[in-house]
Design an enzyme around this catalytic site. Structure first.
Site, PDB file in Angstrom:
ATOM      1  N   HIS A  25      18.036  16.828 -14.091  1.00 26.03           N
ATOM      2  CA  HIS A  25      17.920  15.372 -14.069  1.00 26.03           C
ATOM      3  C   HIS A  25      19.278  14.767 -13.761  1.00 26.03           C
ATOM      4  CE1 HIS A  25      19.995  14.074 -17.808  1.00 26.03           C
ATOM      5  NE2 HIS A  25      19.653  15.270 -18.256  1.00 26.03           N
ATOM      6  N   CYS A  26      19.258  13.571 -13.190  1.00 29.16           N
ATOM      7  CA  CYS A  26      20.492  12.831 -12.961  1.00 29.16           C
ATOM      8  C   CYS A  26      20.460  11.601 -13.862  1.00 29.16           C
ATOM      9  CB  CYS A  26      20.656  12.474 -11.491  1.00 29.16           C
ATOM     10  SG  CYS A  26      19.326  11.462 -10.814  1.00 29.16           S
ATOM     11  N   ALA A  27      21.117  10.521 -13.456  1.00 30.36           N
ATOM     12  CA  ALA A  27      21.223   9.354 -14.327  1.00 30.36           C
ATOM     13  C   ALA A  27      19.876   8.702 -14.588  1.00 30.36           C
ATOM     14  CB  ALA A  27      22.178   8.330 -13.697  1.00 30.36           C
ATOM     15  N   ARG A  29      16.642  10.073 -12.821  1.00 29.04           N
ATOM     16  CA  ARG A  29      15.523  10.782 -12.210  1.00 29.04           C
ATOM     17  C   ARG A  29      15.366  12.207 -12.729  1.00 29.04           C
ATOM     18  NH1 ARG A  29      15.956   9.131  -5.788  1.00 29.04           N
ATOM     19  NH2 ARG A  29      16.944   7.115  -6.102  1.00 29.04           N
ATOM     20  N   ARG A  31      14.367  15.741 -11.345  1.00 27.29           N
ATOM     21  CA  ARG A  31      14.428  16.306 -10.001  1.00 27.29           C
ATOM     22  C   ARG A  31      13.789  17.699 -10.026  1.00 27.29           C
ATOM     23  NH1 ARG A  31      18.436  14.108  -6.485  1.00 27.29           N
ATOM     24  NH2 ARG A  31      19.250  12.136  -7.279  1.00 27.29           N
TER      25      ARG A  31
END
Length: 620
Positions: A25-27, A29, A31
């Site tokens: 995951h990013c900030a 989302r 993924r």
């Protein structure tokens, strides 16, 4: 948000744990790298509670959650083996999570996976460094004091030893032994090695070495860990089991570290220096153009997931020159979208839209997280997103024309503005920021956008609703539907119809509150408050819109008898789906009783059933 419910719904929608090669995951989302795209129920994922939007980019299936994505990621980790685990002292042999698609997609996904776990630590310490630099600039703190020395170490240590952190995440991505990767990275930033930077006539067994700085470096450790992952598997296959666990890391450190010093380090230094020099030239020769391009296109890059490709360029620029010109105009891009969504909050008369716009604006201005604003409000309304791009172009051009650069790796946001105060023309900086905020806000408020229909007034108490047949066909009891949720009344009470003709009409005057792009279902709200769901067929969402044509949009006012959806009964049946269509009332607290239910042949416009309001039933 109920994180466990969101996690379960998303995981089921992507085809279950077995259909996922990897998850990070990013900030904002989740993924996913998907094994079989055909098993993903995209409509179900979008309908999961808390999901703002989905996107397919960089070889990944991306699920936009917003600020609470770490909690959802953690919830998925508790109900599956995804997202957790680490590699210890040898190759894991795990299935690679490498994404599918072209080389650009794979590169962006790799950078995303490697940098995502470091993002908040980088942003947090970068923000601390920005505040510290601002304190020195404004004379609030003397940089010769031990207080400054300690604070500077706190803010600078993480990016100084960045190769160590990248060794861990790169090892996880490439399925290499993490502690061997750490041993290699540790040699890069070992004090006596750092001290050799710039020293002439360095040799290794008589071979000349051009020593470069590996402090804060990115490229060398990623390349070396990739090589390590392949060399490890080779050595583990060839060496006797009695010695391979300690001989393998010994050989790898002995071979790969000198290889870096002799070849990979100098080459990566040339690449990093070239990139940083090229960026510096653009932002020196035509700074307004570089700023306008980055300010205008940054949020477009975010939508397609391409923004991760800039992270190593930014870190290379910071390592080479101590400043990042690329980051400065991004403040305009971020604040412009936040300003546009604020304009939506001011102008809209739709209560639901207001409730989305307010927290999205706060998230954008303070934290620099714009996905809730983009996917939840600006992009669906179209014009506010364009206004935000215009603000980003104008503001970014002005900021970069002033020679502004960031003195730290930060996430562009209102809180991170101190990172921009150490260089350039501060007057142009604040003019640029003001333009980026004011222009999209005024365009959104004054020029406007197509506002969704506001919610109707509160329903009159005690008003029954005559629900007309939306189809030509045969009416049957809901209990006869071959779906437990409908047959048991879990989703609401009503009547089902087996359609003869593939044309769905409005059963009463209403506003369309849900128009699924797949065409399989329509949600309507009567002026008196009755809410109806018409679900064409059973499990037909899996057709992903095939054989359906939606004729209305969400928020549209319709009259009884207006055409809502066209569908191909024969094709849907031939595909193996039951076309039985439940017509149900979904707010039973206000309409708890269904009466005068039709059965047998019906034509659209005939009375199907009567929804009895709560107060009317009480009087009876």
């Amino acid at each position: 948000m109920d994180y466990s419910k969101t996690a379960a719904a998303v995981l089921k929608g992507v085809g279950g744990e077995d259909n996922v090669l990897s998850l990070v995951h990013c900030a904002t989302r989740l993924r996913f790298v998907i094994r079989d795209d055909a098993k993903v129920d995209k409509a179900a994922v979008k309908a999961a509670p808390g999901v703002i939007a989905t996107a397919e980019a960089g070889g990944q299936y991306q699920v936009v959650i917003g600020n609470e994505v770490p909690e959802v990621f953690a919830a998925i980790s508790t109900i599956s083996k995804l997202g957790g685990g680490s590699h210890g002292d040898g190759p894991s042999g795990a299935t690679s999570g490498a994404p599918k698609g072209n080389p650009l997609n794979r590169f962006i996904a790799m950078i995303s996976a490697i940098f995502t776990p470091l993002l908040w630590a980088l942003a947090g310490t970068g923000l601390l460094k920005a505040f510290l630099a601002a304190a020195v600039t404004f004379g609030w703190l003397d940089n010769t004091t031990t207080t400054y020395t300690i604070l500077n170490a706190l803010s600078d240590a993480f990016i100084n030893f960045l190769p160590l952190a990248l060794a861990i995440t790169a090892a996880k991505y490439f399925n290499a032994a993490q502690f061997t990767s750490l041993a290699i990275a540790g040699a890069f930033v070992y004090p006596s090695i750092v001290a050799l930077n710039g020293v002439p006539d360095i040799t290794f067994f008589g071979i000349p070495v051009t020593m470069v700085s590996y402090v804060s470096s990115v490229i060398p450790i990623i390349v070396i860990v990739w090589l390590q992952s392949h060399a490890e598997r080779f050595l583990y296959a060839k060496l006797p089991s009695a010695i391979r666990r300690f001989v393998t890391p010994m050989l790898l450190v002995l071979i790969l570290v000198p290889l870096t010093f002799l070849l990979i380090g100098p080459l990566s230094n040339l690449v990093s220096g070239g990139l940083a020099g090229g960026i510096s030239w653009v932002f020196t020769a035509v700074p307004w153009l570089g700023g306008a391009i980055m300010g205008g296109l940054w949020q477009v890059f975010v939508i397609f997931g391409l923004h991760w490709g800039f992270v190593p360029i930014m870190t290379a620029e910071l390592q080479t020159g101590g400043y990042v010109f690329l980051i400065a105009p991004l403040f305009a891009a971020v604040l412009a979208q936040a300003a546009a969504v604020t304009g939506v909050w001011v102008r809209t008369k739709d209560k639901n839209l207001k409730s989305l716009a307010a927290p999205a604006a706060l998230s954008g201005f303070l934290a620099g997280v714009t996905e809730p604003a983009i996917y939840g409000v600006n992009l669906p309304l179209k014009r506010p997103f364009v206004y935000g791009v215009i603000g980003g172009v104008l503001g970014g051009g002005l900021i970069s024309a002033g020679g502004i650069a960031s003195n730290a790796f930060v996430l562009p946001s209102g809180l991170a503005i101190p990172a921009l105060l150490s260089t350039g023309n501060l007057v142009l900086l604040f003019i640029g920021l003001a333009v980026a905020i004011i222009v999209p806000f005024l365009l959104t408020v004054i020029v406007g956008f197509k506002d969704p229909v506001a919610e109707p007034a509160a329903p009159a108490e005690g008003t029954d609703v005559d629900v007309l047949s939306p189809l030509d066909g045969t009416a049957i009891a809901l209990t006869e539907v071959a779906d437990a949720a409908f047959a048991g009344g879990t989703l609401g009470k009503g009547v089902a119809i087996i359609p003869r003709v593939g044309a769905l009409y409005a059963p009463f005057d209403a506003v369309v509150v849900a128009a699924f792009p797949t065409g399989h279902a329509i949600g309507l709200r009567h002026a008196d408050g009755a809410e109806a769901l018409i679900h064409i067929g059973i499990d037909t969402v899996k057709l992903a819109g095939q054989h359906f044509t939606v004729k209305v949009d969400k928020g549209q006012q319709v009259k009884a008898g207006d055409l809502l959806v066209e569908f191909d009964v024969a094709a849907i049946t031939a595909a193996g789906y039951d076309v039985t269509t439940p017509v149900i009332i979904t707010n039973p607290k206000k309409y708890p009783t269904i009466a005068a239910m039709a059965s047998g042949p019906v034509a659209h416009g005939d009375s199907l059933f009567l929804a009895i309001a709560q107060e009317e039933r009480a009087l009876v």
